[in-house]
Design an enzyme around this catalytic site. Sequence first.
Site, short mmCIF file in Angstrom:
data_model
loop_
_atom_site.label_atom_id
_atom_site.label_comp_id
_atom_site.label_asym_id
_atom_site.label_seq_id
_atom_site.Cartn_x
_atom_site.Cartn_y
_atom_site.Cartn_z
N HIS A 366 -20.18 12.16 43.25
CA HIS A 366 -18.80 11.70 43.13
C HIS A 366 -18.75 10.18 43.02
O HIS A 366 -18.09 9.64 42.11
CB HIS A 366 -17.99 12.16 44.35
CG HIS A 366 -16.54 11.77 44.30
ND1 HIS A 366 -15.60 12.53 43.65
CD2 HIS A 366 -15.88 10.70 44.81
CE1 HIS A 366 -14.41 11.95 43.76
NE2 HIS A 366 -14.56 10.84 44.45
N GLU A 367 -19.44 9.50 43.92
CA GLU A 367 -19.36 8.03 43.93
C GLU A 367 -19.96 7.42 42.67
O GLU A 367 -19.46 6.41 42.17
CB GLU A 367 -20.03 7.47 45.18
CG GLU A 367 -19.46 7.97 46.50
CD GLU A 367 -17.94 7.87 46.61
OE1 GLU A 367 -17.35 6.96 45.98
OE2 GLU A 367 -17.34 8.69 47.31
N HIS A 370 -17.49 7.32 39.89
CA HIS A 370 -16.50 6.23 39.96
C HIS A 370 -16.93 5.02 39.13
O HIS A 370 -16.08 4.21 38.74
CB HIS A 370 -16.30 5.78 41.40
CG HIS A 370 -15.33 6.63 42.17
ND1 HIS A 370 -14.00 6.75 41.82
CD2 HIS A 370 -15.50 7.39 43.28
CE1 HIS A 370 -13.39 7.54 42.69
NE2 HIS A 370 -14.27 7.96 43.58
N GLU A 389 -9.59 8.95 41.09
CA GLU A 389 -10.13 9.99 41.96
C GLU A 389 -10.14 11.35 41.26
O GLU A 389 -11.10 12.12 41.39
CB GLU A 389 -9.31 10.08 43.26
CG GLU A 389 -9.39 8.84 44.15
CD GLU A 389 -10.79 8.62 44.73
OE1 GLU A 389 -11.69 9.44 44.49
OE2 GLU A 389 -10.96 7.61 45.44
N TYR A 450 -7.12 13.64 44.21
CA TYR A 450 -8.43 14.18 43.85
C TYR A 450 -8.30 15.50 43.07
O TYR A 450 -8.95 15.68 42.05
CB TYR A 450 -9.27 14.44 45.10
CG TYR A 450 -9.74 13.21 45.83
CD1 TYR A 450 -11.07 12.82 45.78
CD2 TYR A 450 -8.86 12.45 46.59
CE1 TYR A 450 -11.52 11.70 46.47
CE2 TYR A 450 -9.29 11.33 47.28
CZ TYR A 450 -10.62 10.95 47.22
OH TYR A 450 -11.05 9.84 47.90
#
Length: 626
Positions: A366-367, A370, A389, A450
């Site tokens: 996920h990170e 980004h 998100e 999200y």
Amino acid sequence: MRKIILLSFLSFGLQTAFAQNAPYWQQHADYKMEVSMDVKNYQYKGKQELVYTNNSSDTLRKVFYHLFPNAFQPGSEMDARLHFIKDPDGRMVNKTKGADGKDVKQSRIETLKPNEIGFLKITNFKQDGATAQTRVSGTILEVTLAKPILPNSKTTFTLDFDGQVPVQIRRSGRNNSEGIELSMSQWYPKLAEFDFEGWHADPYIAREFHGVWGNFDVKITIDKEYTIGGSGYLQDKNSIGHGYEDAGVTVTYPKKTKTLTWHFIAPNVHDFTWAADKEYAHDIVKGPNDVDLHFFYKNTPKVAENWKQLEPLMVKVMDYYNQRVGAYPYKQYSFIQGGDGGMEYAMCTLMLGNGKLEGILGTATHELGHSWFQHILASNESKHPWMDEGFTTYIEDSALNELKGDKKEVNPFKGNYAAYYSLVNSGKEQPQSTHGDRYDENRPYSISSYIKGSLFLSQLEYVIGKENVDATLKRYFNDFKFKHPTPNDIKRSAERVSGAELDWYLIDWTQTLNTIDYGIKDVADNAGKTTVTLERIGRIPMPIDLKVDYADGTSENFYIPLRMMNFIKPNPNPTQKRTVLEDWAWAQQNYSFTIDKNKTAIKKITIDPSGLMADVKAANNVFEVK
């Protein structure tokens, strides 16, 4: 009076024309910082020089800086928020017993002692050598300039700062639950963003951030035992060591050396973050396109085992993102055990590291995502958190599904739809146009940003087809990287790729609480044929994919275009027969069509067999002939 009205309309027309024809611009900020960290009392001193370029048509008489560490003080807005929100972040509160014996959640910020709080104090602020007037208001520094900054001109700000690293409550801090000594995110005086909407000097209450792109030149002096990981390229790796040195190089320090000064350069980023610990293991793995992937984690057997397994998986994930969205433009990315949740920063993430591999993999995936949506595209996270998100969640779920190989799910977003339906049924949903700090509760914020944000793209697969969504992501990335795109930009990218009209989709899905609900109203015999009547119950319009399963084991697909889209979606299953019917106008609540078979030949009729349309009442989407 008629003249006044006419002049008003002319003025409005001129303003509108100017707004529509104004060329794109953005500000630029180049930072030089030198900071010295005292690891005994967790205080640091620094100097900052910032060259600011005003590319706007405005003359600026004030500028604003973020002083994020000031949020971690009793009485701050972040502290106040914890007292009144119904579902405070569990990391930020302690459970105590009230006078009635019931559990009470107490703000951890409220209990911080003077040597545990965070602060950032600014002195000696000058603009081109002249003293400028400053005023601190919570986490914002307001600067009245010594001289105006004219359009298309540069100025240089210099300042000194003293900071204290708070006991870690959230993201930034020291000595967290996983034992990481320093997580230095949002730690320096950071210039607020000024764009076509004006200043974005949001107080630090809970949510995300927005920043000005520029080049960072940062020198950090700290005790030599500490290993640092973070944003930017280390310039003196063969004299610093700590796992950065080239193969075959042995790094030694003079006996009297007590501290090391680490010199990092981070080009074209809007943030600079670092973390430091005496017990970091540091691995470097070669990723796609010759990118160095750095991994910093606690050097214990259990943690190391999971992180070693993580490393080749993240190579695959980065390669997937490159192929799906666009090429990662830097030559380095760092996964850093920061000891608190997971948060994206420039060229790195700080994340939890002590858990199971599955959890660490999900957070890291996920990170890393980004980097594309927040640190390369960089929409305004405070105003439009769903864009960052949500889109990151969409490609995270896609990437994790890809890692399953032969066990891939047909619809990897199924759980997201269930979470969205629970939000709708809770009655606590707020429009996605709500500012990130203005949600009543944390859970609705999270699901809206999200989950519903990810559904914007997965549902768009239903609306215009997966191939068009794949092309949209690439077009969006290439057209708007390093440009702070707005919601309209992702919509226009999808329109340019597909040729569909999608204004209705952006408005209804992101700016209202309208929902989708279509149903099969009636299935009736009609002279040897079958007439099917559908109804639109919810407010949001949609094209309709419909599947008919026959009693003989065959099936047939039907497609009803949405009139306002002026578009026919490519057949999502080219090997199966599909009949394109007349379009359905939104104002007509009912729609009927005829199947050239008797009702007794029909086994089942299903609206949206893919499950990608977020219909809030699925029960009326299926009709089975008994």
